[in-house]
Scaffold this motif. Structure first.
Motif, PDB file in Angstrom:
ATOM      1  N   LYS A 249      62.559  23.477  -7.130  1.00  0.00           N
ATOM      2  CA  LYS A 249      61.659  23.931  -8.452  1.00  0.00           C
ATOM      3  C   LYS A 249      61.080  22.853  -9.199  1.00  0.00           C
ATOM      4  CE  LYS A 249      66.006  23.838 -11.083  1.00  0.00           C
ATOM      5  NZ  LYS A 249      66.914  24.677 -11.908  1.00  0.00           N
ATOM      6  N   ASP A 250      60.510  23.095 -10.208  1.00  0.00           N
ATOM      7  CA  ASP A 250      60.252  21.885 -10.875  1.00  0.00           C
ATOM      8  C   ASP A 250      61.107  20.975 -11.173  1.00  0.00           C
ATOM      9  OD1 ASP A 250      57.475  22.760 -10.728  1.00  0.00           O
ATOM     10  OD2 ASP A 250      57.420  23.320 -13.087  1.00  0.00           O
ATOM     11  N   THR A 269      57.353  27.002  -5.448  1.00  0.00           N
ATOM     12  CA  THR A 269      58.898  27.076  -4.946  1.00  0.00           C
ATOM     13  C   THR A 269      58.951  26.962  -3.639  1.00  0.00           C
ATOM     14  OG1 THR A 269      59.041  28.450  -6.912  1.00  0.00           O
ATOM     15  CG2 THR A 269      61.145  28.474  -5.315  1.00  0.00           C
ATOM     16  N   ASN A 270      60.046  26.265  -3.006  1.00  0.00           N
ATOM     17  CA  ASN A 270      60.098  25.888  -1.667  1.00  0.00           C
ATOM     18  C   ASN A 270      59.171  25.330  -1.153  1.00  0.00           C
ATOM     19  OD1 ASN A 270      63.080  26.534  -1.837  1.00  0.00           O
ATOM     20  ND2 ASN A 270      62.508  28.827  -1.584  1.00  0.00           N
ATOM     21  N   GLU A 271      58.114  24.838  -1.646  1.00  0.00           N
ATOM     22  CA  GLU A 271      57.099  23.979  -0.821  1.00  0.00           C
ATOM     23  C   GLU A 271      57.523  22.922  -0.107  1.00  0.00           C
ATOM     24  OE1 GLU A 271      53.539  23.411  -3.111  1.00  0.00           O
ATOM     25  OE2 GLU A 271      52.623  22.184  -1.651  1.00  0.00           O
ATOM     26  N   ASN A 272      57.131  22.601   1.099  1.00  0.00           N
ATOM     27  CA  ASN A 272      57.460  21.354   1.923  1.00  0.00           C
ATOM     28  C   ASN A 272      56.541  20.228   1.365  1.00  0.00           C
ATOM     29  OD1 ASN A 272      59.256  22.433   3.728  1.00  0.00           O
ATOM     30  ND2 ASN A 272      57.628  23.453   4.945  1.00  0.00           N
TER      31      ASN A 272
END
Lengths: 382, 281
Positions: A249-250, A269-272
């Protein structure tokens, strides 16, 4: 710093024999700025410079000078001067006549030429060498003649094509300082091309990082170093550990299965993501206090600091520290939130930032050098 | 040390011997004949005779004049040609070079004889002119056609050194000149021309020297009516019914001295700035 724009490049495209050299360069340079084009050989930085000078015409796009489109203006009518990589001083003229060349072409009165040449030679510390032939000068002196020959014409923009690459290290450092001072004193816009990142960081107001004919990032030296746009920039400017991470998250990123606080936000959210951690920002601590734990696999003494390679789950981190740790020692790593920089995934992801083998990197460098040599030969053939 | 020195002597020996037999000895013969009478006694009369004989002097100055003209015309043709040749792409450069060299693959006698056939009264050009109803033109037998023959034969010797020195001028110097406000013409004048002077000087020597001693071309193109100094020498040695080796050798010696002086003058010019780029002869 609300100065007017002096040079503007709009979607510049260029290719040689079907090979793309410049792939849509957009750039604005403000009057009085010291701008550096930085990138590996073959990235298109010199071609961009030559297009601004007018030595080459782009396949597509526009060049503006003070708001005017100068696509069709030949080099001798542009208020731009160049300092060439190997100086390109006229071997049949002496120092005085080399410096006076531009003024003579403009039919300046003789007495005025004399005064200005003497003034310029004083400025570059070459007074008394007026009558010397070019081939009797040292590399540093030739460099100064080239500078004097260019700025005597009071160009609005001065282009410098790797002007320091032929000088030895000490002289190069001195000339960096001198060029920077000269730029401040004259207020001329400098566009400087180099592949030396240290040179770029120490001299420029703005650095333009280029690779594969594209601008990778434009920013102040501090921005480029601290906030690299992608893995290429992070790796090219200084040393970087670039690790795969997931943005939970941030302000929270997961690396190696462990959550780290960070200062970045705005990702899904959950970005690679790619995580950059500079070697000097990592503290080595006893394993029990560490956020990550690894084994030292190599130590190199570099004078000011040690360069230590630490293996963490088969990913080799580079750490620079003044404390000695022996090979085989298990250590803990401690990383502050402000040492962590998050980047979006790019085409460069996974290519840089792992120190598992220096030899791999060396191979790559050799390949690049070979490519550059081949490229240079090609351009000579033209 | 000693070994390499003696080795050098052994290696040099054949060339020294060759030079001695085929260059020095003939030269000595020339000098000998120039300063002796027919029965072998020493004399300056040959030299005095040569310089006081009006016929010889006419021929001598004619040779000088024709050679100067041929050299100037060759230069005027060769310089722009070489400049343009250095500007076109690499494959065109090779092609042009081949065309320049092509006539040189033929023997001078064959080349000159062919031109004589083309230009003579009933030759190719006049036959063509007559076939379209025009009057035939008398091409042969004047100074112009002889100078043309010399230019045709020796032009490649002007083009090659000039082309070589122009194409050696670093491209970045041309860009620098452009960058400093010179247009193409100014760049030619201020950068290319001064840097190609060594090539021009070699070209001048390489054309002037063979031109001033030309023979055969003049004879073929004027039916033997206009003589050059080379023709006179040839006559004296074996074409005339009574060969006169002494005066023949005298003229040869004078011609050699003229050539040496012109070489020295040209070298003096090129000494002023020791740019490489020309062909040294």
């Amino acid at each position: 710093m609300n100065k007017e724009n002096i040079i503007q490049l709009k979607d510049i495209r260029m290719s040689y024999d079907g090979e793309t050299v410049l792939d849509g360069i957009d750039l604005t340079i403000r009057d009085g700025e010291f701008v550096t084009f930085l990138g590996p050989s073959g990235c298109g930085k010199t071609t961009t410079l030559r297009i601004i000078a007018g030595f080459e015409s782009q396949d597509g796009g526009d060049v503006f000078f003070g708001g005017q489109n100068i696509n069709a203006v030949p080099p001798h009518k542009r208020n731009i001067n160049t300092i060439f990589q190997r100086y390109a001083l006229f071997p049949h003229l002496n120092v005085y006549d080399n410096v006076a060349f531009g003024l003579k072409v403009k039919n300046t009165p003789k007495s005025e030429i004399h005064d200005k040449v003497i003034e310029m030679l004083e400025l570059v510390n070459l007074k008394g060498l007026e009558k010397r032939k070019i081939d009797t000068l040292s590399g540093g002196q030739q460099q100064r003649v080239a500078i004097a020959r260019a700025i005597i014409n009071h160009p609005k923009v001065l282009l410098l094509d790797e002007p320091l690459s032929a000088l030895d290290l000490k002289l190069r450092k001195d000339m960096q300082v001198e060029l920077k001072n000269l730029q401040k004193r004259t207020g001329i816009t400098f566009i400087f091309v180099t592949h030396d990142q240290e040179e770029a960081l120490s001299m420029s107001d703005t650095v333009v990082v280029m690779d594969k004919g594209k601008i990778q990032q434009i920013g102040s030296p501090a921005d480029i170093y601290n906030e690299p746009e992608n893995a290429f920039v992070a790796d090219f400017i200084g040393e970087s550990n670039i690790i795969d991470g997931v943005m939970k998250k941030d302000f929270l990123v997961q690396i190696n299965g462990r959550d780290f606080e960070c200062l970045d936000s705005g990702f899904n959210t959950n970005e690679n993501v790619d995580v950059v951690i500079r070697p000097e920002d990592v503290d080595i601590v006893p394993p029990i206090n560490g956020m990550l734990e690894g084994v030292v696999t190599s130590v190199t003494f570099l004078g000011v600091h040690y360069e230590i390679i630490v293996d963490i789950n088969n990913f080799k981190w580079m750490i620079q520290t003044t404390d000695f740790h022996d090979v085989g020692e298990t250590v803990g790593l401690f990383i502050e939130p402000d040492a962590i920089h998050i980047m979006k995934k790019s085409e460069y992801s996974g290519k840089f930032g792992d120190y598992s083998s220096y030899s791999d990197e060396l191979d790559e460098m050799n390949e690049e050098a070979a490519e550059a040599a081949a490229l240079a030969e090609e351009s000579e053939d033209e | 040390m000693n070994k390499t020195k003696s080795g050098q002597v052994v290696l040099n020996a054949p060339y020294l011997l060759w030079s001695a037999i085929f260059i020095v000895v003939p030269l000595l013969f020339v000098v000998y004949y120039a300063f002796t009478t027919a029965n072998g006694s020493f004399t300056f009369n040959n030299i005095i005779n040569f310089f006081t004989n009006e016929q010889y002097m006419t021929v001598f100055w004619r040779s000088m004049l024709y050679a100067v003209w041929a050299t100037v015309i060759s230069l005027v043709i060769a310089y722009p040609f070489s400049y343009c040749m250095s500007k076109v792409n690499a494959s065109s450069q090779r092609m042009l070079m081949l065309l320049v060299m092509l006539p040189m693959l033929m023997n001078l006698v064959v080349r000159t004889y062919s031109w004589q056939q083309i230009l003579e009264k009933n030759g190719l050009v006049n036959t063509l002119l007559e076939s379209i109803g025009l009057e035939p033109i008398q091409f042969l037998g004047n100074a112009g056609v002889i100078i043309f023959g010399m230019v045709y034969n020796y032009l490649p010797f002007m083009i090659l050194p000039i082309y070589s020195s122009i194409s050696k001028v670093d491209k970045s110097l041309l860009e620098a000149s452009n960058d400093l406000g010179c247009n193409t013409f100014g760049t030619i004048q201020k950068v290319i021309l001064p840097l190609s002077i060594p090539g021009v000087l070699s070209g001048i020597t390489m054309v002037f020297v063979p031109c001033v001693s030309t023979f055969y071309i003049s004879r073929q193109f004027s039916d033997g009516n206009i003589k050059m100094i080379g023709d006179v020498i040839e006559d004296k040695f074996y074409r005339s019914s009574v060969p006169d080796y002494n005066i023949g050798a005298t003229i040869s010696l004078v011609l050699m001295l003229i050539i040496l002086i012109s070489l020295a003058v040209v070298n003096k010019f090129s000494d002023d700035d020791d740019q490489t780029g020309g062909v040294v002869i």
